[in-house]
Design an enzyme around this catalytic site. Structure first.
Site, PDB file in Angstrom:
ATOM      1  N   LYS A  79       0.869  -0.733  -0.434  1.00 47.50           N
ATOM      2  CA  LYS A  79       0.081   0.397   0.075  1.00 47.50           C
ATOM      3  C   LYS A  79       1.065   0.820  -0.375  1.00 47.50           C
ATOM      4  O   LYS A  79       2.034   1.155   0.710  1.00 47.50           O
ATOM      5  CB  LYS A  79      -1.183   0.060   1.039  1.00 47.50           C
ATOM      6  CG  LYS A  79      -2.365   0.575   0.986  1.00 47.50           C
ATOM      7  CD  LYS A  79      -2.744   0.563   2.276  1.00 47.50           C
ATOM      8  CE  LYS A  79      -3.939   1.390   2.384  1.00 47.50           C
ATOM      9  NZ  LYS A  79      -4.501   0.968   3.699  1.00 47.50           N
ATOM     10  N   SER A 154      -9.759   1.382   3.398  1.00 49.03           N
ATOM     11  CA  SER A 154      -8.743   2.467   2.316  1.00 49.03           C
ATOM     12  C   SER A 154      -7.771   1.443   1.527  1.00 49.03           C
ATOM     13  O   SER A 154      -7.426   1.955   0.658  1.00 49.03           O
ATOM     14  CB  SER A 154      -7.821   3.004   3.138  1.00 49.03           C
ATOM     15  OG  SER A 154      -7.524   2.532   3.430  1.00 49.03           O
ATOM     16  N   SER A 178     -10.079  -1.224   7.102  1.00 51.96           N
ATOM     17  CA  SER A 178      -8.929  -1.414   5.829  1.00 51.96           C
ATOM     18  C   SER A 178      -8.510  -2.539   5.260  1.00 51.96           C
ATOM     19  O   SER A 178      -8.785  -2.187   3.626  1.00 51.96           O
ATOM     20  CB  SER A 178      -8.141   0.379   5.889  1.00 51.96           C
ATOM     21  OG  SER A 178      -8.633   1.219   6.004  1.00 51.96           O
TER      22      SER A 178
END
Lengths: 488, 496
Positions: A79, A154, A178
């Site tokens: 990420k 996310s 997330s």
């Protein structure tokens, strides 16, 4: 070369048998990344040259019989909020434009040491704030099962990259769900470890007391393999648990007999939850019961306050954590400011997106002297009550089985106008962050062609237990093998 | 005596002290002074994305030491909080400090007051925190630059109750605190390097009033002398204002030593909202009772105990002992000189009178020029005047080979340049003239040229001897022993 990535252990066997090479795996990943990855908007950066060089080095090691770990030569994505030395670390935010990290996060250092190959950085909600990846400065990622739908957030980019078979593994971060919520939306396995299991050093902080890096993969077994590599005490993170690296992969026996599984009453009575999803969870529970697990109903009486407490604590910490992005030392700096105050104002006005601004304002408000007691302190009290709820529940069972989300992947744009309904998509996941528990989401079937997530929560420190239950379920079912139509 | 007898002066002090650690409070960067900007920084000091603080155990040790040396309660659990505000010197956008649950509370120390007798000053708290960086506005362009070498340097903030009643008491408190911190090795407390900085909260009230007046805060004063002057100026300001029917407004002021003037930094209409909350990147600081006990047991002799020992073991006057100990390094030097054979009372006299006067002239604090028993060294690279040399000088005086006057003449050079007192005495030809033949010849010369003084003496003016003595001393260039000359002169005058 198979058309799709198998499990990590299958890939290892293929590498050991010289049926493929790391170079071949990486090239396939990179090829898919620039093809289907592009259509899904899952990457903010590809690291082609470094990845190919790392793959060649892994192949050379394997040839010399010096393989470093079960992940040596295996491709993965991370990420955009996990820093790598010499690479951009943007958190999908304009305010970090041009910023290159001079140091490695601990997880990346561990991955390098293990020989794993990072092929790129995944799209995300800006600073990990969001449940749809629509808050990215680079635009939203798309769900491989339906390009008009959100992959969740996310960690939507990381998750979609696994779901779209670009990589077998990915790293995400989970502050309120997330990792688990996008895993549920995309039909993959995603895990939030016990708080403190995985070092946060090098994870750009959203809410420090809630953030945790975790693995995403096809199966619980693959996630366990990745978790074992990245876990363990880190002296650079004061909140890191004083425990050695986990060995969960070897604990996956498939045996659930004698295990007591709790079903939290409140989670099945949530207003707005899709009954079809709840039914999938009940069916899954029944399958485990058939294998010798015992089912009990448990109560989490304060569960309904979890989302409110979460948004108070998370935004309070975020308002402070994001104060460092001021245009003074790195990243974007507004042009033409006449004085210092204007420099701050303009840099932050231009650099942050709407959701990040909303949360900074909310967090600043709840911490302010006049409201601290009413909001922040009260939220901390609720947090304590939630922990006590879980303690009481776990006194009567070993793990909890719950839905991961109240509904399947929603359409892009459906919730962007109403932040509160967006926040409610985390209703089943935030409690684990507030209580520091390990939790995993795994696919348990499809509803109207979209994946449904099953969440297993465990006692703090019992990461192995949740993975064992998830793995046992996957040995009984093939939901995790379901794939979206190939998008290539 | 107070210049404003109508008012009681109420002073509370906040002192920031840099802990003597090798590295910063939450990062592995080294602590230094005066180096090129931004040489001592890590991702933590620079607040780079993803960096996390890790508490320095050495700093905790020193902070506890400060607490036990000042009779504080050391709390088994204390919490680091974030104090949020935007400033370019403050890379994270918050300072990590302790707020609701500090490490130490409820201490005290004793000061000696001019009105005689000791006075106990309560310490509210001692908490740990990190320093901010520094903005540089003096560059060649109109841009400001930031130096983060100092960002994250470990400090303790020592907060007193408003127990101090005059500028002198405030200074006595600061000197005592300074001596304790240096003695215990908590801090070098070098004021020029900003390692010991003081904020003074000053308010006035009518005698007998219970409520505190509105206070003004004097920021960041970095010498004992200036603190005293600044507080006096502040008291004058507030008294004059109230006398004239004005009202003191809460404010933060600075002190300009050059003009001896206070200047307004900002008016404080409202309380600042720093949005304190526990730092979620740090776990509570937990300290065992065993650790506190061990630190207490390992404390060196504290200044008060040392003063008592000097009085008892060396027979020093209380005031001399206090002066020596008040400048800790001077006391170390004293002990080294005594060990080298100096007579304690004489050594104390010379140190508290002549040496302190000299330091004063140099505008040095005793601590600056006297690094300890190894000696005086104004220039860190230069020669030193050590305790053996000092004992030697006193020995020459004691043996009558050097008059007190000559010794006083030699002292500044020795302090500044170092060297062997005996050799310097010989180089300068200052050895006392004790040869009575030579002295008698000098006396004869003087008598031959001063018939008037002889006549006065004969008429019964015994003071004429003093004049004649002065003449002989002059002739001997101060090298003669006055008592011996007197004896010779009187014998000769009476024989005339």
């Amino acid at each position: 070369m198979t058309e799709r990535f198998g499990s990590v252990s299958e890939l290892r066997s293929a590498l050991d048998a010289e049926q493929t090479s790391s170079r071949e795996l990486i090239e396939r990943s990179l090829q898919r990344a620039s093809g289907v990855g592009e259509r899904l908007s899952v990457f903010v950066d590809l690291q082609n040259d470094q990845a190919v060089a790392a793959a060649d080095a892994a192949d050379a090691r394997r040839a010399a019989g010096e393989t470093r770990s079960p992940l040596d030569g295996i491709p993965l994505v991370i990420k955009d909020n996990i820093v790598q030395q010499g690479e951009r670390a943007g958190c999908a935010s304009r305010i970090l434009e041009g910023y290159v990290s001079p140091f490695d996060s601990t997880v990346v250092a561990k991955l390098r040491a293990a020989g794993a190959v990072v092929i790129g950085r995944a799209n995300m909600d800006e600073f990990a704030m969001g449940s749809s990846t629509e808050n990215s400065a680079y635009g939203p990622s798309r769900n491989p099962w339906d390009l008009e739908r959100s992959p969740g957030g996310s960690s939507g980019g990381s998750t979609a990259a696994v779901a779209a078979d670009i990589v077998p593994l990915a790293l995400g971060s989970d502050t309120g769900g997330s990792i688990r919520q996008p895993a549920a939306f995309c039909g993959v396995v995603g895990m939030k470890p016990t708080y403190g299991r995985v070092s946060r050093y090098g994870l750009v902080a959203f809410a420090s007391s809630l953030d945790q890096i975790g693995p995403l993969g096809r199966s619980a077994a693959d996630c366990a393999t990745l978790l074992d590599v990245i876990s363990g005490h880190d002296p650079k993170d004061s909140t890191s648990l004083p425990e050695p690296a986990l060995t969960t992969a070897s604990a996956l026996t498939g045996d659930v007999s004698g295990l007591t599984i709790g079903l939290p009453r409140e989670y099945f009575e949530t207003e707005g939850a899709d009954p079809a999803l709840l039914e999938k969870v009940r069916v899954a529970a029944g399958m485990l019961e058939a294998q010798g697990a015992k089912l009990v109903e448990v109560d989490l009486p304060h569960a309904r306050y979890a989302v409110a407490a979460y948004y108070l604590i998370a935004t309070a910490e975020a308002s402070s954590n994001l104060a460092r992005f001021d245009g003074v030392r790195y990243g974007r700096r507004a042009e033409g400011a006449a004085n210092l105050k204007e420099l701050y104002e303009r840099t932050r006005s231009e650099g942050f997106g709407a959701e990040v601004k909303r949360r900074i304002l909310l967090g600043t408000y709840v911490l302010s002297a006049g409201y601290y007691e009413a909001y922040y302190r009260k939220a901390q009290k609720i947090r304590t009550l939630l922990r006590q709820d879980f303690d009481a529940a776990f006194a009567g069972c070993d793990v909890l089985l719950t839905p991961t989300t109240p509904e399947t992947a929603f359409r892009l744009g459906d919730k962007t106008e109403d932040p509160l309904t967006m926040y409610l998509s985390d209703i089943y996941t935030v409690s684990a962050n507030l209580a520091g528990l390990p939790g995993v989401s795994l696919p348990c079937g499809l509803v109207e062609g979209l994946p449904v997530g099953l969440q297993v929560l465990g006692r703090p420190m019992e990461d192995a237990a949740v993975l064992r239950v998830a793995d046992a379920y996957q040995r009984l079912t093939d939901h995790h093998l379901a794939r979206p139509e190939d998008l290539a | 005596m107070s210049a404003h007898p109508d008012y009681e002066v109420v002073i509370g002090l906040e002192v920031h002290v840099q802990l003597r650690t090798r590295s910063k409070l939450f990062s592995t960067a080294g602590v230094s002074y005066g180096d090129e900007p931004n040489q001592h920084t890590t991702p933590v000091c620079l607040a780079l994305p993803g960096a996390l603080p890790v508490l320095n155990a050495e700093a905790v040790e020193l902070a506890i030491r400060a607490g036990v040396a000042t009779n504080c309660t050391i709390h088994p659990t204390s919490i680091f909080a974030r104090k949020n505000y935007f400033y370019p010197d403050l890379p994270k956008g918050y300072q990590i400090s302790q707020f609701e649950e500090p490490l130490c509370t409820d201490g005290w120390l004793e000061i000696e007051t001019d009105s005689g007798g000791p006075k106990r000053i309560q310490l509210t708290r001692i908490h740990m925190e990190e320093d901010a960086g520094k903005s540089l506005h003096d560059g060649p362009t109109d841009r400001s630059r930031i130096d983060l070498n100092r960002a994250g340097v470990p400090l303790v903030e020592i907060v007193s109750e408003p127990d101090l009643r005059s500028a002198e008491e405030a200074t006595a408190y600061l000197r005592k605190l300074h001596a304790i911190l240096r003695t215990t090795g908590v801090s070098d407390a070098d004021m020029e390097k900003g390692q010991f900085r003081c904020d003074a909260n000053v308010s006035l009230r009518k005698h007998g009033e219970a409520e505190l007046g509105t206070r003004r805060e004097i920021k960041n004063v970095n010498s004992f002398r200036f603190v005293e002057a600044a507080i006096e100026a502040e008291v004058d300001y507030q008294a004059d204002l109230i006398d004239a029917g004005g009202e003191v407004r809460q404010a933060t002021v600075g002190y300009d030593a050059e003009s001896d003037r206070l200047f307004l930094m900002r008016l404080k209409e409202n309380a600042d909202d720093y949005r304190y909350f526990p730092d979620p990147d740090l776990i509570p600081l937990v300290i065992s009772q065993e650790r506190i006990d061990a630190i207490r047991a390992a404390l060196p002799e504290l200044p008060d105990a040392r003063r008592h020992r000097f009085e008892e073991a060396h027979g020093l006057a209380a005031a001399d002992a206090a002066k020596l100990v008040g400048a800790g390094a001077l006391a170390d030097f004293f002990e080294a000189a005594v060990a080298a054979g100096a007579e304690p009372k004489a050594a104390a006299n010379w140190l508290t009178r002549d040496v302190l006067a000299w330091l004063n002239e140099q505008e040095r604090e005793p601590g600056d020029a006297v690094p300890g028993p190894e000696g005086f060294r104004l220039d860190p690279e230069g020669p030193s005047f050590n305790a053996e040399g000092f004992a030697g000088l006193l020995g020459l005086v004691d043996a009558g080979r050097l008059t007190t006057k000559s010794a006083r003449d030699l002292l500044p050079d020795l302090l500044a340049e170092g060297g062997d007192p005996e050799r310097l005495m010989q180089e300068r030809g200052l050895e006392a003239v004790s040869d009575s033949g030579a002295l008698e010849a000098l006396a004869d010369d003087v008598l031959a040229s001063q018939p008037k003084a002889i006549a006065s003496f004969k008429e019964g003016d015994k003071k004429a001897v003093n004049f004649l003595m002065g003449q002989v001393m002059k002739q001997s260039q101060g090298k003669a022993d006055p008592a011996q000359i007197r004896q010779i002169l009187i014998a000769k005058l009476e024989a005339l």
